[in-house]
Design a protein around this motif. Sequence first.
Motif: not given
Length: 315
Positions: A85-96
Amino acid sequence: MMGFIAQNNTSILYLEGFSFQENMVIPVFLFFFTIYFTIVVGNVSVMRVIIVNRHLHEPMYILLCNMSLCDLIGSTALLPRLMVDLFAEVKSISFELCFTQAFCIHFYGTASKLILIVMAYDRYVAICNPLRYTAILTGTTLVKLCCFMWGVALILIVITLGLTVRLPRCGTTILLIFCNNVSLFSLSCVDTTLNSIFGLATTYFLSTFSFTTIVWTYGKILYTCLIKRDNNSKRKAIHTCATHLTVYIFYEVIVLFTVIAQRYPSTNTNIRNSIGILIMITSPLLNPIIYGINTKEIRRNVFRFEPLKILDNNQ
């Protein structure tokens, strides 16, 4: 429980990241990579030594192996995802995936407390009742204690997250850099008082029970060793008890601050995230040293790299 998950849409959630400048991404990544590498090497080394050496298949070492496994579960649930996530502009994650991470993190926290309780009991019997040690901690008893540690942790977390996953979700932003129960039920648009009360009650019960048990057992151990005339035994007892209690109390203080900070969204984001990470890396980093490599039998074998096989007793 998976049925409850299916009833909610598989929405994408967004994590609040650290607030730091872009040129800090690489140093922060290297810091977390070093931490995770150290945790994995330390705990895998302890587990390997215990598994390979048959003469270490005793209650104390088997419990140490359980602790190392628990620490690996907790750190792996957090750090690899955090580094990505450190390299992600948008720190997204699925609910599961968010739910799975929350499950592993809470399972780690609960199981680690129960393992420490059983380890303290093991040391209490070994030092305060040495003649009855083998009669009290038989193989059957050890299996029951291990089932108790993992089973109670599993039941508590299934209930805790079961109460959360049934709630309808309105929000999509997790106010942390990782998922946990509080951040998940905070997304709900209905009353979550039951979730908050149950979570706090469980945390309070486990913390109080573990603190009372561990302080009492180590107190008895310290007293038993101090009344002995052997000065060497006294020094070892004071060193061991002081070290273990310091690490444990430090961990509990971090837990307390985490619980408080997560229930006050106004708390600075970086402070809240730092406390959350600290609670997940402190024990996995220190336990292999304090409980593992600091033990003579493990230290003697930890740098040997025989093939992974069960050795004969005379090897």
